[in-house]
Design a protein around this motif. Structure first.
Motif, PDB file in Angstrom:
ATOM      1  N   LYS A 283      24.659  44.620  34.532  1.00  0.00           N
ATOM      2  CA  LYS A 283      24.779  44.669  32.961  1.00  0.00           C
ATOM      3  C   LYS A 283      25.123  43.136  32.548  1.00  0.00           C
ATOM      4  CE  LYS A 283      27.444  49.019  32.637  1.00  0.00           C
ATOM      5  NZ  LYS A 283      26.557  49.471  31.565  1.00  0.00           N
ATOM      6  N   TRP A 284      25.518  42.266  33.399  1.00  0.00           N
ATOM      7  CA  TRP A 284      25.810  40.930  33.034  1.00  0.00           C
ATOM      8  C   TRP A 284      25.310  39.913  34.202  1.00  0.00           C
ATOM      9  CZ3 TRP A 284      29.375  44.645  32.555  1.00  0.00           C
ATOM     10  CH2 TRP A 284      30.062  44.851  31.396  1.00  0.00           C
ATOM     11  N   PRO A 285      24.966  38.761  33.628  1.00  0.00           N
ATOM     12  CA  PRO A 285      24.517  37.764  34.742  1.00  0.00           C
ATOM     13  C   PRO A 285      25.849  36.873  35.283  1.00  0.00           C
ATOM     14  CG  PRO A 285      24.178  36.608  32.535  1.00  0.00           C
ATOM     15  CD  PRO A 285      24.640  38.062  32.381  1.00  0.00           C
ATOM     16  N   VAL A 286      26.355  37.581  36.165  1.00  0.00           N
ATOM     17  CA  VAL A 286      27.743  37.154  36.825  1.00  0.00           C
ATOM     18  C   VAL A 286      27.344  36.363  38.081  1.00  0.00           C
ATOM     19  CG1 VAL A 286      28.988  38.572  35.419  1.00  0.00           C
ATOM     20  CG2 VAL A 286      28.617  39.222  37.793  1.00  0.00           C
ATOM     21  N   ARG A 287      28.044  35.638  38.742  1.00  0.00           N
ATOM     22  CA  ARG A 287      28.111  34.967  40.157  1.00  0.00           C
ATOM     23  C   ARG A 287      28.926  35.540  41.206  1.00  0.00           C
ATOM     24  NH1 ARG A 287      24.320  32.322  43.112  1.00  0.00           N
ATOM     25  NH2 ARG A 287      23.711  31.739  40.935  1.00  0.00           N
ATOM     26  N   HIS A 288      30.226  35.562  40.983  1.00  0.00           N
ATOM     27  CA  HIS A 288      31.099  36.305  42.285  1.00  0.00           C
ATOM     28  C   HIS A 288      32.040  37.083  41.337  1.00  0.00           C
ATOM     29  CE1 HIS A 288      29.210  33.443  44.782  1.00  0.00           C
ATOM     30  NE2 HIS A 288      29.940  32.172  44.308  1.00  0.00           N
ATOM     31  N   ILE A 289      32.257  38.244  42.032  1.00  0.00           N
ATOM     32  CA  ILE A 289      33.624  39.217  41.632  1.00  0.00           C
ATOM     33  C   ILE A 289      34.339  39.380  42.811  1.00  0.00           C
ATOM     34  CG2 ILE A 289      33.742  41.538  40.950  1.00  0.00           C
ATOM     35  CD1 ILE A 289      30.565  41.569  40.436  1.00  0.00           C
ATOM     36  N   ALA A 290      35.607  39.209  42.483  1.00  0.00           N
ATOM     37  CA  ALA A 290      36.668  39.582  43.394  1.00  0.00           C
ATOM     38  C   ALA A 290      37.450  40.720  42.779  1.00  0.00           C
ATOM     39  CB  ALA A 290      37.425  38.460  43.742  1.00  0.00           C
ATOM     40  N   VAL A 291      37.906  41.582  43.226  1.00  0.00           N
ATOM     41  CA  VAL A 291      38.751  42.729  43.098  1.00  0.00           C
ATOM     42  C   VAL A 291      39.829  42.860  44.067  1.00  0.00           C
ATOM     43  CG1 VAL A 291      39.107  45.180  42.543  1.00  0.00           C
ATOM     44  CG2 VAL A 291      37.010  43.998  41.853  1.00  0.00           C
ATOM     45  N   PHE A 292      40.983  42.591  43.836  1.00  0.00           N
ATOM     46  CA  PHE A 292      42.200  42.833  44.884  1.00  0.00           C
ATOM     47  C   PHE A 292      43.014  43.937  44.129  1.00  0.00           C
ATOM     48  CE2 PHE A 292      42.218  39.261  47.897  1.00  0.00           C
ATOM     49  CZ  PHE A 292      40.916  39.032  47.837  1.00  0.00           C
ATOM     50  N   HIS A 293      43.684  44.795  45.030  1.00  0.00           N
ATOM     51  CA  HIS A 293      44.774  45.613  44.720  1.00  0.00           C
ATOM     52  C   HIS A 293      45.706  45.600  45.831  1.00  0.00           C
ATOM     53  CE1 HIS A 293      46.397  48.924  42.491  1.00  0.00           C
ATOM     54  NE2 HIS A 293      45.573  48.914  41.592  1.00  0.00           N
ATOM     55  N   ARG A 294      47.047  45.576  45.183  1.00  0.00           N
ATOM     56  CA  ARG A 294      48.177  45.779  45.975  1.00  0.00           C
ATOM     57  C   ARG A 294      48.512  47.387  46.349  1.00  0.00           C
ATOM     58  NH1 ARG A 294      53.621  42.115  45.491  1.00  0.00           N
ATOM     59  NH2 ARG A 294      55.001  43.447  47.031  1.00  0.00           N
ATOM     60  N   LEU A 295      48.838  47.652  47.557  1.00  0.00           N
ATOM     61  CA  LEU A 295      49.527  49.017  47.941  1.00  0.00           C
ATOM     62  C   LEU A 295      50.803  48.839  48.179  1.00  0.00           C
ATOM     63  CD1 LEU A 295      46.306  50.301  49.846  1.00  0.00           C
ATOM     64  CD2 LEU A 295      46.791  50.702  47.461  1.00  0.00           C
ATOM     65  N   GLY A 296      51.414  50.005  48.377  1.00  0.00           N
ATOM     66  CA  GLY A 296      52.907  50.028  48.562  1.00  0.00           C
ATOM     67  C   GLY A 296      53.797  49.830  47.347  1.00  0.00           C
ATOM     68  N   LEU A 297      54.794  49.055  47.537  1.00  0.00           N
ATOM     69  CA  LEU A 297      55.989  48.833  46.473  1.00  0.00           C
ATOM     70  C   LEU A 297      55.455  47.369  45.707  1.00  0.00           C
ATOM     71  CD1 LEU A 297      59.394  49.981  48.035  1.00  0.00           C
ATOM     72  CD2 LEU A 297      58.114  50.872  46.253  1.00  0.00           C
ATOM     73  N   VAL A 298      55.462  47.430  44.451  1.00  0.00           N
ATOM     74  CA  VAL A 298      55.172  46.310  43.763  1.00  0.00           C
ATOM     75  C   VAL A 298      56.255  46.188  42.641  1.00  0.00           C
ATOM     76  CG1 VAL A 298      53.586  45.148  42.268  1.00  0.00           C
ATOM     77  CG2 VAL A 298      52.718  46.635  44.095  1.00  0.00           C
ATOM     78  N   PRO A 299      57.135  45.183  42.753  1.00  0.00           N
ATOM     79  CA  PRO A 299      58.400  44.997  41.884  1.00  0.00           C
ATOM     80  C   PRO A 299      57.935  44.638  40.692  1.00  0.00           C
ATOM     81  CG  PRO A 299      58.785  44.047  44.031  1.00  0.00           C
ATOM     82  CD  PRO A 299      57.406  44.329  43.933  1.00  0.00           C
ATOM     83  N   VAL A 300      58.882  44.515  39.725  1.00  0.00           N
ATOM     84  CA  VAL A 300      58.489  44.176  38.368  1.00  0.00           C
ATOM     85  C   VAL A 300      58.133  42.733  38.002  1.00  0.00           C
ATOM     86  CG1 VAL A 300      59.935  43.674  36.027  1.00  0.00           C
ATOM     87  CG2 VAL A 300      60.254  45.804  37.285  1.00  0.00           C
ATOM     88  N   THR A 301      57.214  42.328  37.370  1.00  0.00           N
ATOM     89  CA  THR A 301      56.454  41.162  37.279  1.00  0.00           C
ATOM     90  C   THR A 301      55.604  40.864  38.186  1.00  0.00           C
ATOM     91  OG1 THR A 301      58.133  39.490  38.164  1.00  0.00           O
ATOM     92  CG2 THR A 301      58.586  40.312  35.895  1.00  0.00           C
ATOM     93  N   GLU A 302      55.549  41.390  39.374  1.00  0.00           N
ATOM     94  CA  GLU A 302      54.478  41.009  40.331  1.00  0.00           C
ATOM     95  C   GLU A 302      53.193  41.654  40.129  1.00  0.00           C
ATOM     96  OE1 GLU A 302      55.769  41.243  44.387  1.00  0.00           O
ATOM     97  OE2 GLU A 302      57.510  40.100  44.076  1.00  0.00           O
ATOM     98  N   ALA A 303      51.978  41.094  40.594  1.00  0.00           N
ATOM     99  CA  ALA A 303      50.688  41.717  40.331  1.00  0.00           C
ATOM    100  C   ALA A 303      50.177  42.707  41.241  1.00  0.00           C
ATOM    101  CB  ALA A 303      49.737  40.618  40.476  1.00  0.00           C
ATOM    102  N   SER A 304      49.888  43.899  40.877  1.00  0.00           N
ATOM    103  CA  SER A 304      49.377  44.917  41.578  1.00  0.00           C
ATOM    104  C   SER A 304      47.852  44.941  41.647  1.00  0.00           C
ATOM    105  CB  SER A 304      49.598  46.288  40.770  1.00  0.00           C
ATOM    106  OG  SER A 304      49.405  46.267  39.663  1.00  0.00           O
ATOM    107  N   THR A 305      47.231  44.345  40.404  1.00  0.00           N
ATOM    108  CA  THR A 305      45.527  44.009  40.536  1.00  0.00           C
ATOM    109  C   THR A 305      45.282  42.732  40.157  1.00  0.00           C
ATOM    110  OG1 THR A 305      45.617  46.433  39.783  1.00  0.00           O
ATOM    111  CG2 THR A 305      43.705  45.251  39.451  1.00  0.00           C
ATOM    112  N   VAL A 306      44.409  42.075  40.753  1.00  0.00           N
ATOM    113  CA  VAL A 306      43.833  40.794  40.143  1.00  0.00           C
ATOM    114  C   VAL A 306      42.332  41.047  40.332  1.00  0.00           C
ATOM    115  CG1 VAL A 306      43.803  38.285  40.481  1.00  0.00           C
ATOM    116  CG2 VAL A 306      45.589  39.578  41.122  1.00  0.00           C
ATOM    117  N   ILE A 307      41.588  40.919  39.169  1.00  0.00           N
ATOM    118  CA  ILE A 307      40.120  40.745  39.118  1.00  0.00           C
ATOM    119  C   ILE A 307      39.695  39.542  38.524  1.00  0.00           C
ATOM    120  CG2 ILE A 307      38.149  42.041  37.959  1.00  0.00           C
ATOM    121  CD1 ILE A 307      39.902  44.510  37.791  1.00  0.00           C
ATOM    122  N   ALA A 308      38.606  38.738  39.339  1.00  0.00           N
ATOM    123  CA  ALA A 308      38.214  37.528  38.907  1.00  0.00           C
ATOM    124  C   ALA A 308      36.764  37.614  38.891  1.00  0.00           C
ATOM    125  CB  ALA A 308      38.908  36.330  39.970  1.00  0.00           C
ATOM    126  N   VAL A 309      36.178  37.137  37.774  1.00  0.00           N
ATOM    127  CA  VAL A 309      34.600  37.096  37.881  1.00  0.00           C
ATOM    128  C   VAL A 309      34.139  35.637  37.494  1.00  0.00           C
ATOM    129  CG1 VAL A 309      32.581  38.080  36.585  1.00  0.00           C
ATOM    130  CG2 VAL A 309      34.464  39.506  37.384  1.00  0.00           C
TER     131      VAL A 309
END
Length: 199
Positions: free
Chosen positions: A113-139
Protein backbone atom coordinates in the motif's frame (compact mmCIF):
# COMPACT_ATOMS: atom_id res chain seq x y z
CA UNK A 1 71.32 10.16 -11.47
CA UNK A 2 71.12 9.11 -7.81
CA UNK A 3 68.03 7.50 -6.32
CA UNK A 4 67.42 10.67 -4.39
CA UNK A 5 67.32 12.65 -7.59
CA UNK A 6 64.89 10.15 -9.20
CA UNK A 7 62.63 10.42 -6.20
CA UNK A 8 62.70 14.19 -6.34
CA UNK A 9 61.94 14.22 -10.04
CA UNK A 10 58.65 12.39 -9.36
CA UNK A 11 57.47 15.51 -7.58
CA UNK A 12 58.37 18.01 -10.28
CA UNK A 13 55.64 20.52 -11.25
CA UNK A 14 55.13 18.66 -14.55
CA UNK A 15 54.23 15.40 -12.81
CA UNK A 16 52.09 17.00 -10.10
CA UNK A 17 49.59 18.54 -12.48
CA UNK A 18 48.32 15.29 -14.00
CA UNK A 19 47.98 13.71 -10.54
CA UNK A 20 45.71 16.44 -9.13
CA UNK A 21 42.71 15.79 -11.41
CA UNK A 22 43.08 12.05 -10.86
CA UNK A 23 43.01 12.51 -7.07
CA UNK A 24 39.97 14.74 -7.37
CA UNK A 25 38.29 12.14 -9.57
CA UNK A 26 39.02 9.39 -7.03
CA UNK A 27 37.54 11.44 -4.19
CA UNK A 28 34.31 12.07 -6.13
CA UNK A 29 33.92 8.38 -6.92
CA UNK A 30 33.89 7.52 -3.19
CA UNK A 31 30.49 9.16 -2.44
CA UNK A 32 28.99 7.46 -5.48
CA UNK A 33 30.01 4.07 -4.03
CA UNK A 34 28.36 5.10 -0.77
CA UNK A 35 25.21 6.12 -2.63
CA UNK A 36 25.14 2.70 -4.32
CA UNK A 37 25.43 1.04 -0.89
CA UNK A 38 22.55 3.17 0.43
CA UNK A 39 20.36 2.28 -2.54
CA UNK A 40 21.11 -1.40 -1.92
CA UNK A 41 19.97 -1.12 1.72
CA UNK A 42 17.40 -3.90 2.08
CA UNK A 43 14.01 -3.12 3.66
CA UNK A 44 13.60 -4.78 7.06
CA UNK A 45 10.61 -6.06 9.02
CA UNK A 46 11.56 -6.41 12.68
CA UNK A 47 9.05 -8.20 14.91
CA UNK A 48 9.58 -8.94 18.57
CA UNK A 49 7.56 -10.15 21.53
CA UNK A 50 9.26 -9.68 24.88
CA UNK A 51 8.56 -9.60 28.60
CA UNK A 52 11.12 -6.80 28.99
CA UNK A 53 10.31 -3.07 29.13
CA UNK A 54 10.11 -1.55 25.64
CA UNK A 55 12.35 1.35 24.64
CA UNK A 56 10.79 3.74 22.15
CA UNK A 57 14.25 5.10 21.26
CA UNK A 58 15.68 1.64 20.53
CA UNK A 59 12.75 0.66 18.33
CA UNK A 60 12.81 3.93 16.40
CA UNK A 61 16.59 3.60 15.83
CA UNK A 62 15.99 0.23 14.13
CA UNK A 63 14.06 1.84 11.27
CA UNK A 64 16.19 4.93 10.63
CA UNK A 65 17.65 5.04 7.12
CA UNK A 66 19.69 7.61 5.19
CA UNK A 67 17.13 7.19 2.40
CA UNK A 68 14.25 8.31 4.63
CA UNK A 69 13.08 11.69 5.83
CA UNK A 70 10.38 10.36 8.15
CA UNK A 71 10.04 7.94 11.04
CA UNK A 72 6.50 7.60 12.38
CA UNK A 73 5.71 5.94 15.70
CA UNK A 74 2.78 4.53 17.57
CA UNK A 75 3.30 3.87 21.27
CA UNK A 76 0.51 2.14 23.18
CA UNK A 77 0.75 2.59 26.96
CA UNK A 78 -1.17 1.34 29.97
CA UNK A 79 -3.62 3.96 31.22
CA UNK A 80 -4.73 4.05 34.85
CA UNK A 81 -8.50 3.76 34.33
CA UNK A 82 -11.20 1.89 32.43
CA UNK A 83 -14.95 2.59 32.77
CA UNK A 84 -14.55 4.17 36.22
CA UNK A 85 -12.25 1.42 37.57
CA UNK A 86 -8.68 2.14 38.62
CA UNK A 87 -6.27 0.04 36.53
CA UNK A 88 -2.91 -0.86 38.09
CA UNK A 89 -1.48 -2.84 35.16
CA UNK A 90 -2.29 -4.85 32.07
CA UNK A 91 -1.25 -8.42 31.43
CA UNK A 92 -0.69 -9.64 27.86
CA UNK A 93 -0.55 -13.15 26.45
CA UNK A 94 -0.01 -14.20 22.84
CA UNK A 95 0.11 -17.30 20.72
CA UNK A 96 3.52 -16.25 19.40
CA UNK A 97 3.89 -18.38 16.21
CA UNK A 98 0.49 -17.27 14.94
CA UNK A 99 0.98 -13.68 16.16
CA UNK A 100 4.33 -13.34 14.35
CA UNK A 101 2.82 -14.78 11.18
CA UNK A 102 -0.09 -12.31 11.29
CA UNK A 103 2.27 -9.37 11.86
CA UNK A 104 4.38 -10.48 8.86
CA UNK A 105 1.19 -10.41 6.78
CA UNK A 106 0.46 -6.88 8.05
CA UNK A 107 4.00 -5.79 7.07
CA UNK A 108 3.49 -7.29 3.62
CA UNK A 109 0.14 -5.46 3.26
CA UNK A 110 1.82 -2.19 4.29
CA UNK A 111 4.52 -2.63 1.65
CA UNK A 112 1.87 -3.17 -1.03
CA UNK A 113 0.00 0.00 0.00
CA UNK A 114 2.81 2.48 0.82
CA UNK A 115 6.45 3.08 -0.21
CA UNK A 116 8.05 2.43 3.21
CA UNK A 117 11.62 1.35 4.02
CA UNK A 118 11.71 -0.37 7.44
CA UNK A 119 8.96 -1.58 9.79
CA UNK A 120 9.39 -2.52 13.46
CA UNK A 121 6.58 -3.99 15.58
CA UNK A 122 7.38 -4.71 19.23
CA UNK A 123 4.82 -6.01 21.73
CA UNK A 124 5.35 -6.62 25.40
CA UNK A 125 3.99 -9.72 27.11
CA UNK A 126 3.31 -10.28 30.80
CA UNK A 127 2.57 -7.43 33.21
CA UNK A 128 2.78 -3.87 31.90
CA UNK A 129 2.41 -1.23 34.65
CA UNK A 130 0.61 2.10 34.15
CA UNK A 131 2.44 4.52 31.79
CA UNK A 132 4.73 1.82 30.35
CA UNK A 133 4.57 0.83 26.68
CA UNK A 134 2.90 -2.39 25.62
CA UNK A 135 3.24 -1.75 21.88
CA UNK A 136 5.75 0.22 19.83
CA UNK A 137 5.40 0.40 16.05
CA UNK A 138 7.91 2.35 13.97
CA UNK A 139 7.91 2.87 10.19
CA UNK A 140 10.38 4.82 8.05
CA UNK A 141 9.69 6.29 4.63
CA UNK A 142 11.06 8.94 2.30
CA UNK A 143 8.13 11.27 3.11
CA UNK A 144 5.87 11.52 6.16
CA UNK A 145 2.50 10.65 4.61
CA UNK A 146 3.45 7.04 3.85
CA UNK A 147 4.86 6.28 7.30
CA UNK A 148 2.02 8.02 9.14
CA UNK A 149 -0.62 6.09 7.22
CA UNK A 150 1.33 2.83 7.55
CA UNK A 151 1.62 3.18 11.35
CA UNK A 152 -2.12 3.82 11.69
CA UNK A 153 -2.89 0.80 9.50
CA UNK A 154 -0.43 -1.35 11.47
CA UNK A 155 -1.99 -0.74 14.89
CA UNK A 156 -5.57 -1.09 13.60
CA UNK A 157 -4.67 -4.36 11.85
CA UNK A 158 -2.75 -5.66 14.86
CA UNK A 159 -5.77 -5.10 17.10
CA UNK A 160 -8.11 -6.76 14.59
CA UNK A 161 -6.05 -9.77 13.49
CA UNK A 162 -3.23 -10.70 15.86
CA UNK A 163 -3.91 -13.25 18.65
CA UNK A 164 -2.88 -11.17 21.66
CA UNK A 165 -5.00 -11.16 24.82
CA UNK A 166 -5.15 -8.41 27.42
CA UNK A 167 -6.20 -8.68 31.05
CA UNK A 168 -6.89 -5.50 33.00
CA UNK A 169 -5.84 -5.70 36.63
CA UNK A 170 -7.77 -3.34 38.90
CA UNK A 171 -6.82 -1.76 42.20
CA UNK A 172 -9.69 -3.53 43.98
CA UNK A 173 -8.01 -6.90 43.17
CA UNK A 174 -10.47 -7.93 40.46
CA UNK A 175 -9.28 -8.43 36.89
CA UNK A 176 -10.95 -8.85 33.54
CA UNK A 177 -9.84 -10.25 30.16
CA UNK A 178 -10.66 -7.79 27.39
CA UNK A 179 -11.04 -8.26 23.68
CA UNK A 180 -10.41 -5.54 21.16
CA UNK A 181 -13.63 -4.29 19.60
CA UNK A 182 -11.83 -4.48 16.22
CA UNK A 183 -11.06 -8.18 16.67
CA UNK A 184 -13.16 -10.09 14.10
CA UNK A 185 -12.12 -13.61 15.18
CA UNK A 186 -13.05 -13.26 18.86
CA UNK A 187 -16.81 -12.81 18.56
CA UNK A 188 -17.35 -15.33 21.38
CA UNK A 189 -15.75 -15.47 24.79
CA UNK A 190 -12.08 -14.54 24.95
CA UNK A 191 -11.53 -17.32 27.48
CA UNK A 192 -13.07 -19.93 25.14
CA UNK A 193 -10.94 -18.75 22.25
CA UNK A 194 -7.81 -18.92 24.42
CA UNK A 195 -8.70 -22.53 25.29
CA UNK A 196 -9.32 -23.45 21.63
CA UNK A 197 -5.99 -22.00 20.49
CA UNK A 198 -4.00 -23.61 23.28
CA UNK A 199 -5.50 -27.10 22.79
Amino acid sequence: MSSLEISNSCFSPETKLPLSPQLAEDSTSEPSRKEVDEVEEKPKDIIQFTDKQLSVDEVSQLVISPLCGAVSLFVGTTRNNFEGKKVTSLEYEAYIPMAENEIRKICSDIRQKWPVRHIAVFHRLGLVPVTEASTVIAVSSAHRAASLEAVSYAIDSLKAKVPIWKKEIYEESASSWKRNKECFWAAGSVGNLRCILSS
